[in-house]
Design a protein around this motif. Structure first.
Motif, PDB file in Angstrom:
ATOM      1  N   PRO A  44       0.803  -1.321  -0.033  1.00  0.00           N
ATOM      2  CA  PRO A  44      -0.009   0.130  -0.139  1.00  0.00           C
ATOM      3  C   PRO A  44       0.965   1.198  -0.209  1.00  0.00           C
ATOM      4  O   PRO A  44       0.332   2.216  -0.278  1.00  0.00           O
ATOM      5  N   LYS A  45       2.202   1.249   0.143  1.00  0.00           N
ATOM      6  CA  LYS A  45       3.098   2.328   0.156  1.00  0.00           C
ATOM      7  C   LYS A  45       3.968   2.420  -0.868  1.00  0.00           C
ATOM      8  O   LYS A  45       4.756   3.334  -0.971  1.00  0.00           O
ATOM      9  N   GLU A  46       3.830   1.329  -2.022  1.00  0.00           N
ATOM     10  CA  GLU A  46       5.085   1.277  -2.976  1.00  0.00           C
ATOM     11  C   GLU A  46       4.756   2.662  -3.971  1.00  0.00           C
ATOM     12  O   GLU A  46       3.388   2.860  -4.070  1.00  0.00           O
ATOM     13  N   GLY A  47       5.630   3.328  -4.520  1.00  0.00           N
ATOM     14  CA  GLY A  47       5.354   4.307  -5.453  1.00  0.00           C
ATOM     15  C   GLY A  47       4.954   5.561  -4.937  1.00  0.00           C
ATOM     16  O   GLY A  47       5.090   5.504  -3.695  1.00  0.00           O
ATOM     17  N   LYS A  48       4.364   6.462  -5.816  1.00  0.00           N
ATOM     18  CA  LYS A  48       4.329   7.774  -5.273  1.00  0.00           C
ATOM     19  C   LYS A  48       2.577   7.913  -5.385  1.00  0.00           C
ATOM     20  O   LYS A  48       2.015   7.675  -6.287  1.00  0.00           O
ATOM     21  N   GLU A  49       1.984   8.633  -4.180  1.00  0.00           N
ATOM     22  CA  GLU A  49       0.678   8.779  -4.298  1.00  0.00           C
ATOM     23  C   GLU A  49       0.117   9.897  -5.251  1.00  0.00           C
ATOM     24  O   GLU A  49       0.671  10.927  -4.907  1.00  0.00           O
ATOM     25  N   ILE A  50      -0.790   9.522  -5.902  1.00  0.00           N
ATOM     26  CA  ILE A  50      -1.274  10.728  -6.819  1.00  0.00           C
ATOM     27  C   ILE A  50      -2.826  11.050  -6.560  1.00  0.00           C
ATOM     28  O   ILE A  50      -3.127  12.010  -6.929  1.00  0.00           O
ATOM     29  N   ALA A  51      -3.457  10.208  -5.694  1.00  0.00           N
ATOM     30  CA  ALA A  51      -4.870  10.512  -5.452  1.00  0.00           C
ATOM     31  C   ALA A  51      -4.952   9.685  -4.171  1.00  0.00           C
ATOM     32  O   ALA A  51      -4.314   8.460  -4.016  1.00  0.00           O
ATOM     33  N   VAL A  54      -4.638   6.004  -4.645  1.00  0.00           N
ATOM     34  CA  VAL A  54      -3.874   5.537  -6.099  1.00  0.00           C
ATOM     35  C   VAL A  54      -2.374   5.835  -5.972  1.00  0.00           C
ATOM     36  O   VAL A  54      -2.309   7.196  -5.531  1.00  0.00           O
ATOM     37  N   ARG A  55      -1.698   4.997  -6.398  1.00  0.00           N
ATOM     38  CA  ARG A  55      -0.239   5.256  -6.434  1.00  0.00           C
ATOM     39  C   ARG A  55       0.320   4.968  -7.777  1.00  0.00           C
ATOM     40  O   ARG A  55      -0.044   4.161  -8.438  1.00  0.00           O
ATOM     41  N   LEU A  56       1.622   5.590  -8.361  1.00  0.00           N
ATOM     42  CA  LEU A  56       2.075   5.410  -9.514  1.00  0.00           C
ATOM     43  C   LEU A  56       3.383   4.774  -9.073  1.00  0.00           C
ATOM     44  O   LEU A  56       4.276   5.161  -8.209  1.00  0.00           O
ATOM     45  N   ASP A  76       3.152   1.631 -13.324  1.00  0.00           N
ATOM     46  CA  ASP A  76       1.761   0.941 -12.921  1.00  0.00           C
ATOM     47  C   ASP A  76       0.978   1.963 -12.224  1.00  0.00           C
ATOM     48  O   ASP A  76       1.689   2.447 -11.360  1.00  0.00           O
ATOM     49  N   ILE A  77      -0.293   1.897 -12.343  1.00  0.00           N
ATOM     50  CA  ILE A  77      -0.879   2.962 -11.461  1.00  0.00           C
ATOM     51  C   ILE A  77      -1.915   1.743 -10.528  1.00  0.00           C
ATOM     52  O   ILE A  77      -2.652   1.019 -10.939  1.00  0.00           O
ATOM     53  N   VAL A  78      -1.606   2.144  -9.298  1.00  0.00           N
ATOM     54  CA  VAL A  78      -2.240   0.973  -8.450  1.00  0.00           C
ATOM     55  C   VAL A  78      -3.219   1.607  -7.499  1.00  0.00           C
ATOM     56  O   VAL A  78      -3.099   2.561  -6.875  1.00  0.00           O
ATOM     57  N   PRO A  86      -8.972  11.165  -9.973  1.00  0.00           N
ATOM     58  CA  PRO A  86     -10.073  12.176 -10.576  1.00  0.00           C
ATOM     59  C   PRO A  86      -9.642  12.547 -12.142  1.00  0.00           C
ATOM     60  O   PRO A  86      -8.684  12.164 -12.604  1.00  0.00           O
ATOM     61  N   GLN A  87     -10.461  13.190 -12.817  1.00  0.00           N
ATOM     62  CA  GLN A  87     -10.379  13.593 -14.211  1.00  0.00           C
ATOM     63  C   GLN A  87      -8.958  14.389 -14.364  1.00  0.00           C
ATOM     64  O   GLN A  87      -8.723  15.086 -13.548  1.00  0.00           O
ATOM     65  N   THR A  88      -8.227  13.771 -15.260  1.00  0.00           N
ATOM     66  CA  THR A  88      -7.070  14.382 -15.635  1.00  0.00           C
ATOM     67  C   THR A  88      -6.769  14.733 -17.264  1.00  0.00           C
ATOM     68  O   THR A  88      -7.145  13.636 -17.991  1.00  0.00           O
TER      69      THR A  88
END
Length: 148
Positions: A44-51, A54-56, A76-78, A86-88
């Motif tokens: 649950p903490k891998e990558g960078k949170e983008i929402a 939701v992590r990248l 990978d978007i997890v 959200p809308q991007t």
């Protein structure tokens, strides 16, 4: 009377056989990278949170032989269960594969549902949003096409 397969094999010369083999060899690393995503489970903490939820996760990059693109980045978007991106507005053209979970995707002109193994595309300058509708961690494997 010969069948179509026999006719096709007769017309295939040495040059086209070599080209076909080289194309398959060039695609092998991409497909190996895509296949490896199915076995990967992210914490649950891998990558960078983008929402929220939701992590990248950056997977890798490579050069492109497609003239319009200099390279391809795989990410990978997890999504945690129920998480929403959200809308991007898309910065690049992309090819997306659902490697786990089930999603509702909303674009400006349509909404659709996807499950593991399904693919879709995103165009630079267009909008996209996604919601994990499954009870499991969902992953979008994305090939980001970086312009030349």
């Amino acid at each position: 009377m010969t069948n179509q397969w026999e006719d096709a094999m007769k017309t295939m010369n040495r040059r086209s056989a070599i080209a076909l083999g080289m194309t398959a060899a060039a695609a092998t690393p991409f497909f190996a990278l895509t296949a490896s995503a199915k076995a990967k489970k992210y914490g649950p903490k891998e990558g960078k949170e983008i929402a929220p939820g939701v992590r990248l996760v950056e997977v890798g990059t490579g050069n492109s032989d497609i003239p319009a693109y200099k390279s391809i980045a795989i990410v990978d978007i997890v999504f945690q269960p129920g998480a929403h991106a959200p809308q991007t507005v898309m910065d690049n053209d992309m090819v997306c594969t659902i490697t786990s979970g089930a999603f509702t995707i909303k674009k400006a002109d349509k909404e659709f549902k996807l499950k593991t193994g399904d693919m879709y595309t995103c165009s630079k300058g267009k909008t996209d949003e996604a919601t994990n509708t499954s009870k499991e961690v969902g992953v979008h494997r994305i090939a980001v096409l970086i312009p030349a």
